[in-house]
Motif scaffolding. Structure first.
Motif, PDB file in Angstrom:
ATOM      1  N   PRO A 145     -41.843 -15.750 -81.570  1.00 36.87           N
ATOM      2  CA  PRO A 145     -41.819 -14.344 -81.144  1.00 36.87           C
ATOM      3  C   PRO A 145     -40.414 -13.768 -81.325  1.00 36.87           C
ATOM      4  O   PRO A 145     -39.442 -14.351 -80.860  1.00 36.87           O
ATOM      5  N   ILE A 146     -40.346 -12.661 -82.004  1.00 34.15           N
ATOM      6  CA  ILE A 146     -39.050 -12.044 -82.249  1.00 34.15           C
ATOM      7  C   ILE A 146     -39.170 -10.559 -81.965  1.00 34.15           C
ATOM      8  O   ILE A 146     -40.203  -9.951 -82.230  1.00 34.15           O
ATOM      9  N   LEU A 147     -38.125 -10.017 -81.417  1.00 34.65           N
ATOM     10  CA  LEU A 147     -38.203  -8.668 -80.888  1.00 34.65           C
ATOM     11  C   LEU A 147     -36.889  -7.962 -81.205  1.00 34.65           C
ATOM     12  O   LEU A 147     -35.817  -8.520 -80.989  1.00 34.65           O
ATOM     13  N   PHE A 148     -36.984  -6.775 -81.722  1.00 30.82           N
ATOM     14  CA  PHE A 148     -35.767  -6.073 -82.130  1.00 30.82           C
ATOM     15  C   PHE A 148     -35.450  -4.908 -81.198  1.00 30.82           C
ATOM     16  O   PHE A 148     -36.354  -4.294 -80.630  1.00 30.82           O
ATOM     17  N   PHE A 149     -34.174  -4.599 -81.110  1.00 31.65           N
ATOM     18  CA  PHE A 149     -33.791  -3.388 -80.377  1.00 31.65           C
ATOM     19  C   PHE A 149     -32.630  -2.726 -81.102  1.00 31.65           C
ATOM     20  O   PHE A 149     -31.839  -3.379 -81.771  1.00 31.65           O
ATOM     21  N   ASP A 150     -32.563  -1.439 -80.969  1.00 38.93           N
ATOM     22  CA  ASP A 150     -31.498  -0.624 -81.568  1.00 38.93           C
ATOM     23  C   ASP A 150     -31.462  -0.769 -83.087  1.00 38.93           C
ATOM     24  O   ASP A 150     -32.008   0.061 -83.783  1.00 38.93           O
ATOM     25  N   ARG A 151     -30.813  -1.803 -83.600  1.00 39.18           N
ATOM     26  CA  ARG A 151     -30.795  -2.021 -85.038  1.00 39.18           C
ATOM     27  C   ARG A 151     -32.051  -2.819 -85.392  1.00 39.18           C
ATOM     28  O   ARG A 151     -32.031  -4.048 -85.386  1.00 39.18           O
ATOM     29  N   ILE A 152     -33.118  -2.153 -85.654  1.00 38.06           N
ATOM     30  CA  ILE A 152     -34.382  -2.852 -85.832  1.00 38.06           C
ATOM     31  C   ILE A 152     -34.642  -3.178 -87.295  1.00 38.06           C
ATOM     32  O   ILE A 152     -33.954  -2.700 -88.187  1.00 38.06           O
ATOM     33  N   LYS A 160     -40.531  -3.264 -81.366  1.00 34.64           N
ATOM     34  CA  LYS A 160     -39.130  -2.847 -81.481  1.00 34.64           C
ATOM     35  C   LYS A 160     -38.818  -1.804 -80.422  1.00 34.64           C
ATOM     36  O   LYS A 160     -39.641  -0.946 -80.146  1.00 34.64           O
ATOM     37  N   PHE A 161     -37.632  -1.871 -79.891  1.00 37.30           N
ATOM     38  CA  PHE A 161     -37.190  -0.885 -78.906  1.00 37.30           C
ATOM     39  C   PHE A 161     -36.024  -0.078 -79.468  1.00 37.30           C
ATOM     40  O   PHE A 161     -35.004  -0.647 -79.855  1.00 37.30           O
ATOM     41  N   ILE A 300     -33.553  -0.884 -71.853  1.00 40.25           N
ATOM     42  CA  ILE A 300     -33.978  -1.488 -73.112  1.00 40.25           C
ATOM     43  C   ILE A 300     -34.024  -3.001 -72.953  1.00 40.25           C
ATOM     44  O   ILE A 300     -35.012  -3.658 -73.317  1.00 40.25           O
ATOM     45  N   GLY A 301     -32.971  -3.551 -72.380  1.00 44.48           N
ATOM     46  CA  GLY A 301     -32.932  -4.993 -72.164  1.00 44.48           C
ATOM     47  C   GLY A 301     -34.067  -5.459 -71.268  1.00 44.48           C
ATOM     48  O   GLY A 301     -34.752  -6.442 -71.545  1.00 44.48           O
ATOM     49  N   GLU A 302     -34.267  -4.727 -70.196  1.00 40.38           N
ATOM     50  CA  GLU A 302     -35.313  -5.118 -69.244  1.00 40.38           C
ATOM     51  C   GLU A 302     -36.702  -5.059 -69.878  1.00 40.38           C
ATOM     52  O   GLU A 302     -37.518  -5.965 -69.695  1.00 40.38           O
ATOM     53  N   GLU A 303     -36.943  -3.997 -70.623  1.00 41.49           N
ATOM     54  CA  GLU A 303     -38.268  -3.852 -71.247  1.00 41.49           C
ATOM     55  C   GLU A 303     -38.493  -4.959 -72.283  1.00 41.49           C
ATOM     56  O   GLU A 303     -39.585  -5.512 -72.380  1.00 41.49           O
ATOM     57  N   CYS A 304     -37.484  -5.244 -73.052  1.00 43.25           N
ATOM     58  CA  CYS A 304     -37.563  -6.353 -74.005  1.00 43.25           C
ATOM     59  C   CYS A 304     -37.976  -7.621 -73.268  1.00 43.25           C
ATOM     60  O   CYS A 304     -38.905  -8.331 -73.673  1.00 43.25           O
ATOM     61  N   ALA A 305     -37.255  -7.894 -72.202  1.00 39.34           N
ATOM     62  CA  ALA A 305     -37.478  -9.144 -71.476  1.00 39.34           C
ATOM     63  C   ALA A 305     -38.874  -9.178 -70.863  1.00 39.34           C
ATOM     64  O   ALA A 305     -39.561 -10.202 -70.912  1.00 39.34           O
ATOM     65  N   ASN A 322     -47.225  -4.662 -83.208  1.00 42.82           N
ATOM     66  CA  ASN A 322     -46.316  -4.038 -84.160  1.00 42.82           C
ATOM     67  C   ASN A 322     -46.152  -2.566 -83.823  1.00 42.82           C
ATOM     68  O   ASN A 322     -46.820  -1.701 -84.384  1.00 42.82           O
ATOM     69  N   GLU A 323     -45.247  -2.313 -82.876  1.00 41.40           N
ATOM     70  CA  GLU A 323     -45.060  -0.924 -82.476  1.00 41.40           C
ATOM     71  C   GLU A 323     -43.605  -0.657 -82.116  1.00 41.40           C
ATOM     72  O   GLU A 323     -42.854  -1.571 -81.815  1.00 41.40           O
ATOM     73  N   VAL A 324     -43.257   0.608 -82.168  1.00 42.45           N
ATOM     74  CA  VAL A 324     -41.895   1.001 -81.851  1.00 42.45           C
ATOM     75  C   VAL A 324     -41.899   1.728 -80.513  1.00 42.45           C
ATOM     76  O   VAL A 324     -42.544   2.764 -80.371  1.00 42.45           O
TER      77      VAL A 324
END
Lengths: 340, 340
Positions: A145-152, A160-161, A300-305, A322-324
């Motif tokens: 599982p991989i998850l991106f934020f900001d620089r997606i 992605k967040f 952003i960090g919390e939602e990712c987690a 697969n959503e932003v």
DNA sequence: TATAAATTCGAAAACGTTTGCGTATTTTCT
DNA sequence: AGAAAATACGCAAACGTTTTCGAATTTATA
């Protein structure tokens, strides 16, 4: 002596089978209350701590999440990690943190280190050099599982967040224009990464809206090196056709701009208005105080987690959708963009 | 599918014993060159990655170092970790990073998580609340190499890295006095932690040297809360007997001071000169630019890592020596302390 | 040429957990 | 009281490595 007593030894001490002790410690229904008490108290007494690697080996999960960021000395990324940690810690997860220093080669190395399952999942923001993404693709192919934020990385189908980059940059540029800027410029680290594109798009949209013709040299690609950037900006601020407004898509470029303006005796905000993406707490203490677009980094960090924890702890979870996900930024107007 | 092929399967594919494959991959002298080639290429082809937990279990080491810091949004700590990472990464070590947010209870929890051997060693800077240190003592008793920097714990016999706190504060205070401050004040987060004591001692020594009588209320203990600190400082700056100079022992207090001065219309440096420990890159962009005492953060991190790597990789290494290593700080004079 | 030595590899145990399955004991039901 | 069911626990395998020991083959030595 660094590794303490083992479950076997604890079992021997109690005259019980290791399996029984294991079940007792894991509060299994198969074990009587009295035995549980006995085991627990003896474990406490002998200072027993289960070996995490034996457990990871057996259960095929590490209770560890890897976080990869482009730079550590940046309030935004630090806040995101803080946000991640608050959630993951509640669920007993550990954080491996890696920094790429905006170097895609280092990013590749780090990513390859994670192919072996050391981490159960990855949260990352790609480096500004990252255009070829096959190293990330390999991670995803492996089922991690991989998850991106900001620089997606939009090519990878996962969650992605980001913030409302287009919209907020549009508004920020409007503000710049409204405060009197006739020739705004856009500063970026790289043309390749996701956020730059969106932010640039918002910037251009605002110009078009205001019927300002955009000079392409006002869309300036800078680099990693601080002093080089200052030189680039001095040149820009000193050119025959100078900008009178700056939208910095990353914090460090706004700071370089302050340096350049100082050296070139360009007055802020009189000669040059500046607005920048930044999560610095002390933007208000700069000289002059800096108008900022600040992202909800901690959220952003919390939602990712949260989404990750759900995926990792609940059984039979589907792949990350697969959503932003868009969390809105906030503009804080300060002296650097004030009209005279 | 997240975990790839195992060594056993790889061995089966090659018609070799797992032991042979293991040795080939580890470049053992017992294996012929041709077999090594065969193994290596097949490993490459099948995308084999050794399971880190099986290895950790077998070898009783994790190739992981834990770093514990009081706050992430702080240039100093970020730089230290950057320094640590540059060295440890070269040797294949991974970094688990934890943040206590200056909360000793959280610190205790984190420390207890590390009692099970998840990390091979610990590098830490204690929280400002930490006075009782038995949780740290337990770590050390367990034989886990532990190493302190900046906020050290002198009771634990191990290596500590600090800056020349006493000397540099002495010099900084001299500078403050030399620039005209007659009534300097000292700002701190806690009276308990190591660096505060040393820095305060240096501060008082400079006053004594200049025959300035120190008013005890000018040694101000602040707290974690930003707004409370600003209130405390407003009160201080507005009192009947106001200080005309500030030495902030930590960065965040200097910033709170800027805020307070702004609100109280106290002019810096005319009415109040400020010097602060800080590693912020943008101290020069503050209004007015801030005179700083900056620590060699990156070097501190690197030195910590070097000594640790030596201890962990060389066989039969003795315990970390009980000594305090001092790396000198540097004063950068800027506008906030300039005489009129 | 017979033997010693070097080279190259395999079998099996061990690291510390968890868990499926089997079994002995106790309890409950008819 | 006898059978069925529930309770409580042990045995052994498995996770994926590394390493000790032994054995087989090849090479060098006398």
């Amino acid at each position: 002596m660094v590794s303490g007593i083992s479950l076997k030894e604890l079992a021997a001490e109690l005259n019980l089978a290791p399996s029984t002790v294991s079940r007792a410690l894991n509060d299994s229904y198969e074990i009587s209350a009295v035995t549980k008490k006995r085991v627990l108290s003896m474990a406490e007494k002998l200072n027993y701590h289960p070996n995490p690697f034996a457990r990871s080996l057996r259960e095929n999960k590490s209770k560890t999440i890897a976080v990869i960021i482009p730079e550590r000395i940046n309030t935004f990324f630090a806040q995101v990690i803080d946000g991640i940690e608050t959630i993951t810690q509640e669920h007993g997860y550990h954080l491996l943190v890696y920094c790429t220093h905006e170097d895609v080669e280092k990013e590749k190395k780090i990513v390859s280190l994670l192919l072996n399952g050391r981490a159960d999942a990855i949260v990352m923001s790609v480096s500004s050099q990252t255009s070829d993404i096959c190293h990330l693709q390999r991670l995803h192919d492996r089922g991690l599982p991989i998850l991106f934020f900001d620089r997606i990385c939009s090519e990878i189908p996962t969650t992605k967040f980001i913030t409302n980059d287009y919209q907020i940059t549009l508004e920020a540029t409007r503000h710049l224009i409204q405060q009197g800027s006739k020739r705004p410029a856009f500063l970026m680290l790289s043309e390749d990464i996701s956020i730059t594109k969106e932010r640039h798009r918002g910037f251009l949209a605002a110009l078009k809206e205001a019927r300002i013709e955009h000079n392409p040299i006002f869309s300036k690609v800078c680099c990693q090196n601080e002093t080089t950037n200052v030189e680039i900006l001095r040149e820009l601020l000193n050119g025959p056709n100078k900008p009178d407004g700056i939208l910095a898509s990353v914090e460090k470029l706004a700071l370089a701009c302050y340096q350049a303006a100082k050296k070139e005796n360009v007055r802020i905000p009189e000669d040059l208005k500046i607005i920048s993406f930044s999560n610095m707490g002390i933007a208000g203490l700069l000289n002059p105080s800096l108008t900022t677009i600040s992202q909800p980094a901690c959220s952003i960090g919390e939602e990712c987690a949260k989404i990750l924890i759900k995926k990792l702890t609940k059984p039979n979870q589907p792949d990350l959708p697969n959503e932003v996900v868009i969390l809105p930024s906030k503009i804080t107007i300060r002296a650097s963009t004030l009209a005279e």
